[in-house]
Design a protein around this motif. Structure first.
Motif, short mmCIF file in Angstrom:
data_model
loop_
_atom_site.label_atom_id
_atom_site.label_comp_id
_atom_site.label_asym_id
_atom_site.label_seq_id
_atom_site.Cartn_x
_atom_site.Cartn_y
_atom_site.Cartn_z
N TRP A 394 41.25 29.61 37.68
CA TRP A 394 41.63 31.02 37.72
C TRP A 394 40.40 31.92 37.57
O TRP A 394 40.29 32.95 38.21
N ASP A 395 39.47 31.50 36.71
CA ASP A 395 38.26 32.29 36.51
C ASP A 395 37.38 32.28 37.76
O ASP A 395 36.68 33.25 38.04
N MET A 396 37.44 31.18 38.50
CA MET A 396 36.67 31.11 39.75
C MET A 396 37.14 32.19 40.73
O MET A 396 36.33 32.85 41.38
N VAL A 397 38.46 32.38 40.82
CA VAL A 397 38.99 33.43 41.69
C VAL A 397 38.53 34.80 41.19
O VAL A 397 38.15 35.67 41.97
N ARG A 398 38.56 34.99 39.88
CA ARG A 398 38.13 36.27 39.31
C ARG A 398 36.68 36.57 39.66
O ARG A 398 36.35 37.69 40.05
N ARG A 399 35.81 35.57 39.56
CA ARG A 399 34.38 35.79 39.77
C ARG A 399 34.00 35.92 41.24
O ARG A 399 32.98 36.49 41.57
N SER A 400 34.82 35.35 42.11
CA SER A 400 34.45 35.32 43.53
C SER A 400 35.59 35.81 44.41
O SER A 400 35.91 35.19 45.42
N LEU A 401 36.17 36.92 44.02
CA LEU A 401 37.32 37.44 44.77
C LEU A 401 36.93 37.79 46.20
O LEU A 401 37.68 37.56 47.15
N GLY A 402 35.72 38.34 46.38
CA GLY A 402 35.27 38.68 47.73
C GLY A 402 35.18 37.46 48.61
O GLY A 402 35.59 37.47 49.78
N ALA A 403 34.63 36.36 48.07
CA ALA A 403 34.52 35.13 48.84
C ALA A 403 35.90 34.55 49.14
O ALA A 403 36.12 33.97 50.21
N GLU A 404 36.84 34.69 48.22
CA GLU A 404 38.22 34.22 48.45
C GLU A 404 38.84 34.97 49.63
O GLU A 404 39.47 34.38 50.50
N ILE A 405 38.66 36.29 49.64
CA ILE A 405 39.23 37.08 50.73
C ILE A 405 38.60 36.69 52.06
O ILE A 405 39.26 36.62 53.10
N GLU A 406 37.31 36.37 52.01
CA GLU A 406 36.59 36.03 53.23
C GLU A 406 36.98 34.66 53.75
O GLU A 406 37.12 34.47 54.97
N GLY A 407 37.21 33.68 52.84
CA GLY A 407 37.37 32.30 53.30
C GLY A 407 38.71 31.66 53.08
O GLY A 407 38.97 30.58 53.61
N ASN A 408 39.60 32.26 52.31
CA ASN A 408 40.89 31.64 52.00
C ASN A 408 41.92 31.99 53.08
O ASN A 408 42.21 33.16 53.31
N ASP A 409 42.47 30.96 53.74
CA ASP A 409 43.43 31.21 54.82
C ASP A 409 44.65 31.98 54.34
O ASP A 409 45.27 32.72 55.12
N LYS A 410 45.00 31.83 53.06
CA LYS A 410 46.18 32.51 52.55
C LYS A 410 45.95 34.01 52.40
O LYS A 410 46.90 34.77 52.21
N LEU A 411 44.69 34.42 52.46
CA LEU A 411 44.37 35.85 52.34
C LEU A 411 43.91 36.46 53.66
O LEU A 411 43.47 37.60 53.70
N LYS A 412 44.01 35.68 54.76
CA LYS A 412 43.48 36.20 56.03
C LYS A 412 44.27 37.42 56.51
O LYS A 412 43.71 38.33 57.13
N ASP A 413 45.59 37.43 56.21
CA ASP A 413 46.37 38.59 56.64
C ASP A 413 45.99 39.84 55.86
O ASP A 413 45.95 40.94 56.42
#
Length: 952
Positions: A394-413
C-alpha cells in the motif's frame, strides 16, 4: 507538442529573416530549405500530436521532429548570439587586433553552424519520407475507420460506463440532483438550457443520467433523448441518432428514408417531431461552442417548457449557453472529505472499515484524489487487490502514484479521461499547461509570475491591439475555463491572484513533460535526467543536482525550497549559455550571482525574497532582459546601467514593511535614475522614491507610455502638477499607487484635466486638501484606497457615483462626526473597509445604498457609539468585522444586546483586537459579562493575521 516546437522554430526563423541578418557560410540557404519543409509538415502535426499515443510509429516520428526542432533552435540561438555580441574592446592597435581575432573566430563558428544546419536538413529529408507514408496511412484510416491502419481505436471510450454504475458507486449526488431537477421543472415556458460543468472525472455524466432517469422527470417530459457528443463526433451521425431516439420515444416506426437524409433534412425532421411536445434533450460531453451551435436550431423553443441539459468540461461553454438561451449553469464541486472517504472505503474494503494500520496511507492517497469521484473509484479499485496485511504494498502505491497511473492497466481509463482535456488543447495552450509541471506539489502559482514566465519562454503569440501579457492572461483564463487549472485565491476586486493544478493532473503531465524533454524535475540523486534538458526544476535540495552534467541546451532554471546557497558556477561549470529564464525566488542568496551577467539570452531574472542587497553595474550587459524581479529583496538602489536594458517590461523593486499598527509607510522602494524615460518598454514600475530630484523623474515618467502599473513613494506637494501632466500621457495605465513623503504632506492632484479612462485600481496615501475632482469620473475603477486624507468634507457625496467600484478602503479619511451612505450610491460595492475615523460618532445607511455589499469592516473608530443605522438593509452582507472597537458598542450586538436584531441576518460577525503583534479573533456570541473568549480557529483568522503585511 511537436506542433508547438515547430511553430516556435518557424517564428524564430521568420524573425531571423525579418531582421535581414547577414547569413553567410551557407546558413541562409540551409535555413530557407528547413523553413519550407517544416511549413509542409505543420498541418499534419496537429493530427499527429493527438494520435501519437495510439500509434508507435507516429510517436517515434513526432519525437524525431521535436528533437530536430530543439537542435535547430539551439543552433539559431548560437548564431544570433555570435552576431549580436558586443566586441568593442577599446581603440588602438590592440583593440583592432582583438576585434579582428573575434571576426575570424566568428566566421569559423558561422561556417560550423551552416554545416550543422546542413546535417539537420539531411535528417529532415529522411523524416519527410516517413511523413508522406504516415499521411497516406491516416488518410486511408479516415476513409475506412475499420481498416487495420486506423489509429486511435486502441482505447475503448469508457465514459459510457458512467451510465451503468451501481447505486453503491453513487455518493453525494442528492443535493445537486435536486437542484437540477428543480431547474428543469421551474422557469419559463420557453426553451431553456441547463448546463452542468466540471473537470473530467467529476461525475457530470453520472449526475446527468440520474436526473434523466428520475421518475418525476420521465413523467414531466413527453419526449426525451440522450445524445453523447464526443470529440470526434460526426454531425450527420449525431442527428441520425437523435432522430431515431425521438421516433422511438413517440412510439413510431423509423422511416427508412432517414438513413439517406442530409443534415438539413435531419434538422427539419427533429424540429417537426419536437415542435408541439415538451421535450428533454441531454447533450453529454460538449467540448466547444460550435458543437452547440451546430444543433441548437433543430431544437425549437415551442412554449411547452422544454429543456436541454448539457454537460461540459468547459465553463465558458456552460456560461455562454446559459446566457444566450436564458438558462442556468451548475458547476459540479468535488466530493467533500466525509463522502470521499465513504466512497473510498466502499470500493477498497468492500463496505468494511479501513484497518487502522492503513488509515494514514489511505488518507494521503485520498487527498491526492481531491474529491474526484472517478479517481477515488479507480485508485481504490487498485488498492482492493492488495494484501491488507502488507503495508509495504500500500505504501508503494502512495509513494509512486504517478507511476501507477502511467503503468497500471486498471488506471488506464482514469489516465485517458484526464488526458482527453490535454489532447483537446490547441497547440499554443499545450506548452503553457505542461509548463505547470515545474512547480512543486501543492504549490500556489502566482498569476503574474506565471504570465511573465510564459512571455519570457516565447509561448505567447502576438495579437494586434494586445500586449503579450494580456494575451497570456487570456490563455490562463482559457485553461481555467477548461477545468485544467483551479483558482486558489482572488483579490478583493475579483482578479485571480493564485491558481493551482489538481494533483492527479500534475501526476499525468509530469511524465508527459519528461518524455517530451520539455521539463526535467530533480528531487533526488537517483533520478535520471536528460543531457539535453530544456528546463530544469530543482526541488528541495541542490544536492540532488548531479555534478558536471552538461546542460548546454538549458533554457530555464528554477529552484524551489533550496536551503543551500545556490552557486550557479559550481552547479553548472560548463555554463548556461542559452538560458532564457532564471528563477531563484525565495532561495538563500545573499549576493547577486555575478555569473548571471554573462547570460546574454536571459529574459527573466527573479531574485524575489532573497537577501541580495546590491546589483552590479555589469547588469547592463543583459540586453534581452524583460523582467527583473527584486521584490522583497534588500535592494533599494539600482545602478545607472539599468537604463541600457531597452527591452525591460517589468521592474519590481520594493518590499512590504510593517513597523507598527500606526506606521505610515508600509513599503520601501528604490531610488531611480533621473532619465528613467528611456526604458520605453516598461509596463510595470514599482516602487520608486521620487523625493530626490522628483520633478525631473516625474516628468520622465510621462515618456513611459506602455506603463500599466506605476507605484510612487515619497511624493511632495510641489511635484503634483508635474505628476498630473505625466499621468495624462500614460493612456494605458491600469493601476496607480501614490504615497506622500510624510503623513501630513499634501498630495496635490487637482491639475489633471481629464480622468485616465482605463484606470482600474487607485491607491493614495497622504493628506488631501480636497478629493481630486477626476476620481468620481473614473469609469473603469473597481478598487479605491484612500488613507490619511484628513478631508473636512464628506467624501462619500462624491464617491458614491463611481459606476463600477467593487472595493473601497478608507483610513483616516474624514474629520467629521457623521457619515451617510445615500440610497442611490455604491451600487456595485462589495467590500467596504473603514479605519481610524477619530471623530466619527454615527454611520447611517439609507435603504437602497450599497445593495451588493458582502463584507463590511470597521476599525479603530473609538467614538462610534452604535452599529451603523440601517445596516439591516444590507441583505447581501455576509461578513461584519469590528477591529479594536469599544467594548460598549460590542455589547449592543451580542445575543442579548439591544441592536442584535440589526445584525442577526449576517452569517459571520466577528470582533478582533490587536494584541502583542497579532490578531485575536472573537465571535460576538462568545462575549459574556463584558469579556471575550478567543475563538480557537475560524476561517478569517489567517486573513486577519496577514492583513497588515499587504497594507497598501
Amino acid at each position: 507538442m511537436a506542433e508547438s516546437s515547430v511553430n516556435f522554430l518557424l517564428e524564430k526563423l521568420a524573425t531571423l529573416f525579418e531582421k535581414d541578418v547577414h547569413l553567410f557560410g551557407g546558413v541562409r540557404e540551409e535555413a530557407v530549405y528547413l523553413r519550407g519543409e517544416l511549413e509542409r509538415m505543420k498541418a499534419f502535426l496537429r493530427i499527429a500530436d493527438t494520435l501519437q499515443e495510439s500509434d508507435e510509429e507516429l510517436k517515434v516520428w513526432v519525437k524525431q521532429l521535436r528533437d530536430i526542432s530543439h537542435e535547430t533552435e539551439d543552433i539559431l540561438d548560437e548564431y544570433t548570439l555570435l552576431q549580436g555580441h558586443d566586441h568593442d574592446h577599446g581603440r588602438g592597435i590592440f583593440g583592432s587586433l582583438y576585434r579582428l581575432g573575434c571576426c575570424i573566430k566568428n566566421a569559423k563558428a558561422c561556417y560550423r553552424i551552416g554545416s550543422e544546419l546542413q546535417a539537420i536538413n539531411s535528417r529532415i529529408k529522411e523524416i519527410c519520407e516517413v511523413h508522406k507514408r504516415l499521411r497516406h496511412k491516416f488518410r486511408k484510416a479516415e476513409q475506412d475507420p475499420g481498416s487495420d491502419d486506423s489509429a486511435g481505436n486502441t482505447w475503448q471510450d469508457c465514459r459510457g460506463d458512467a451510465l451503468l454504475l451501481d447505486k453503491s458507486d453513487l455518493v453525494g449526488l442528492d443535493e445537486p440532483k435536486n437542484q437540477l431537477v428543480g431547474w428543469l421543472f421551474n422557469g419559463s415556458s420557453g426553451r431553456e438550457v441547463v448546463s452542468l460543468a466540471g473537470m473530467g472525472g467529476m461525475g457530470k455524466t453520472t449526475l446527468a443520467k440520474q436526473v434523466y432517469d428520475d421518475p418525476e422527470v420521465k413523467k414531466h417530459f413527453e419526449v426525451r433523448a440522450w445524445i453523447t457528443v464526443n470529440r470526434s463526433f460526426k454531425f450527420g451521425d449525431l442527428l441520425k441518432d437523435m432522430v431515431q431516439q425521438l421516433f422511438k420515444a413517440i412510439r413510431r416506426r423509423i422511416p427508412q428514408i432517414v438513413a439517406n437524409m442530409n443534415d438539413y433534412q435531419l434538422k427539419t425532421t427533429i424540429k417537426e417531431l419536437l415542435q408541439n411536445r415538451r421535450y428533454l434533450v441531454v447533450l453529454d460531453d460538449v467540448w466547444h461552442l460550435y458543437e452547440w451551435d451546430a444543433i441548437k436550431y433543430a431544437l425549437p423553443s415551442n412554449g411547452c417548457g422544454s429543456r436541454i441539459m448539457l454537460t461540459t468540461r468547459n465553463a465558458d461553454v456552460a456560461s455562454t449557453t446559459g446566457v444566450l438561451c436564458e438558462g442556468k449553469a451548475y458547476n459540479l464541486k468535488p466530493l467533500p472529505p466525509p463522502e470521499s472517504w465513504d466512497l473510498f472505503c466502499r470500493k477498497a474494503f468492500q463496505w468494511n472499515k479501513c484497518p487502522s494500520h492503513l488509515e494514514e496511507i489511505c488518507k494521503y492517497i485520498l487527498r491526492k484524489c481531491e474529491g474526484l469521484p472517478l479517481a477515488i473509484v479507480a485508485i481504490s479499485g487498485v488498492l482492493a487487490t492488495k494484501d491488507k496485511r502488507r503495508i509495504d504494498e500500500w505504501d508503494m502505491v502512495r509513494r509512486s502514484l504517478g507511476a501507477e497511473i502511467e503503468g497500471n492497466d486498471k488506471l488506464k481509463d482514469l489516465k485517458k479521461v484526464l488526458s482527453l482535456s490535454f489532447n483537446d488543447l490547441p497547440y499554443y495552450l499545450k506548452s503553457c499547461f505542461l509548463y505547470l509541471s515545474i512547480f512543486p506539489e501543492d504549490h500556489l502559482i502566482e498569476r503574474m509570475r506565471l504570465i511573465r514566465l510564459w512571455v519570457a519562454e516565447g509561448f505567447i503569440e502576438a495579437k494586434e491591439g494586445k500586449t503579450l501579457e494580456e494575451v497570456a492572461d487570456d490563455y490562463l483564463h482559457e485553461l481555467l475555463n477548461r477545468s485544467l487549472m483551479q483558482v486558489a485565491t482572488t483579490t478583493p476586486d475579483g482578479r485571480v491572484k493564485t491558481c493551482r493544478i489538481h494533483d492527479l493532473l500534475r501526476e499525468i503531465i509530469i511524465p508527459k513533460s519528461r518524455d517530451q524533454n520539455f521539463t526535467t524535475i530533480v528531487k533526488d540523486q537517483s533520478l535520471q535526467w536528460f543531457e539535453r534538458a530544456r528546463r530544469l526544476s530543482i526541488h528541495s535540495t541542490l544536492q540532488s543536482v548531479q555534478p558536471n552534467r552538461s546542460v548546454s541546451q538549458l533554457r530555464s532554471l528554477f529552484m524551489f525550497g533550496a536551503s543551500e546557497n545556490p552557486s550557479i558556477s559550481k552547479l553548472f561549470p560548463s555554463g548556461l549559455r542559452l538560458l532564457n529564464v532564471l528563477d531563484l525566488q525565495n532561495s538563500p542568496l545573499e549576493k547577486f550571482p555575478v555569473e548571471v551577467v554573462d547570460l546574454y539570452c536571459l529574459k527573466y531574472l527573479s531574485l524575489r525574497e532573497t537577501k541580495v542587497k546590491t546589483v552590479p553595474r555589469s547588469i547592463g550587459r543583459l540586453q534581452s532582459l524583460e523582467t527583473l524581479d527584486l521584490k522583497h529583496s534588500n535592494v533599494n538602489q539600482l545602478p545607472v546601467e539599468i537604463l541600457k536594458l531597452q527591452r525591460l517590461r517589468h521592474l519590481l523593486v520594493y518590499q512590504h514593511e510593517f513597523v507598527s499598527y500606526e506606521h505610515f509607510h508600509s513599503k520601501k522602494g528604490f531610488k531611480v535614475m533621473s532619465n528613467i524615460g528611456v526604458l520605453q518598454a516598461l509596463q510595470k514600475l514599482c516602487f520608486i522614491e521620487v523625493n530626490q530630484d522628483g520633478g525631473t523623474i516625474i516628468r520622465e515618467l510621462g515618456k513611459l507610455n506602455q506603463l500599466r502599473r506605476l507605484g510612487l513613494l515619497k511624493l511632495r506637494k510641489e511635484d503634483g502638477k508635474a505628476l498630473c501632466s505625466s499621468i495624462e500621457k500614460l493612456t494605458n495605465l491600469r493601476a496607480l499607487s501614490i504615497a506622500s513623503v510624510e503623513e501630513d504632506e499634501i498630495i496635490d492632484l487637482q491639475h489633471l484635466p481629464s480622468p485616465p479612462l482605463l484606470l482600474q485600481r487607485l491607491y493614495m496615501r497622504g493628506r488631501l486638501d480636497a478629493l481630486p475632482h477626476w476620481i468620481p469620473s473614473l469609469p473603469s475603477l473597481v478598487r479605491l484606497s484612500l488613507k490619511w486624507s484628513q478631508l473636512k468634507d464628506d467624501p462619500l457625496i462624491y464617491l458614491r457615483y463611481i459606476p463600477n467600484l467593487v472595493q473601497l478602503e478608507l483610513c483616516q479619511v474624514f474629520l467629521g462626526d457623521r457619515l451617510c451612505f445615500r440610497a442611490d450610491g455604491f451600487r456595485k460595492l462589495k467590500i467596504l473597509s473603514m479605519d481610524k475615523f477619530d471623530e466619527l460618532r454615527c454611520i447611517e445607511v439609507e435603504m437602497g445604498a450599497m445593495a451588493s455589499l458582502e463584507k463590511l469592516s470597521i476599525q479603530r473608530c473609538k467614538l462610534l457609539e452604535n452599529v451603523p443605522s440601517g445596516i439591516e438593509h444590507l441583505t447581501k452582507l455576509k461578513v461584519l468585522e469590528f477591529s479594536d472597537m469599544p467594548v460598549d458598542l460590542m455589547k449592543t450586538i451580542r445575543t442579548d444586546g439591544k441592536d442584535n436584531w440589526k445584525v442577526s441576518h449576517i452569517p459571520e460577525v466577528y470582533s478582533t483586537y490587536w494584541r502583542e503583534g497579532g490578531w485575536e479573533v472573537y465571535s460576538i456570541e462568545s462575549m459574556t459579562d463584558g469579556e471575550y473568549c478567543p475563538l480557537p480557529s475560524n476561517p478569517f483568522s489567517h486573513e486577519l493575521q496577514t492583513r497588515w503585511k499587504s497594507w497598501k
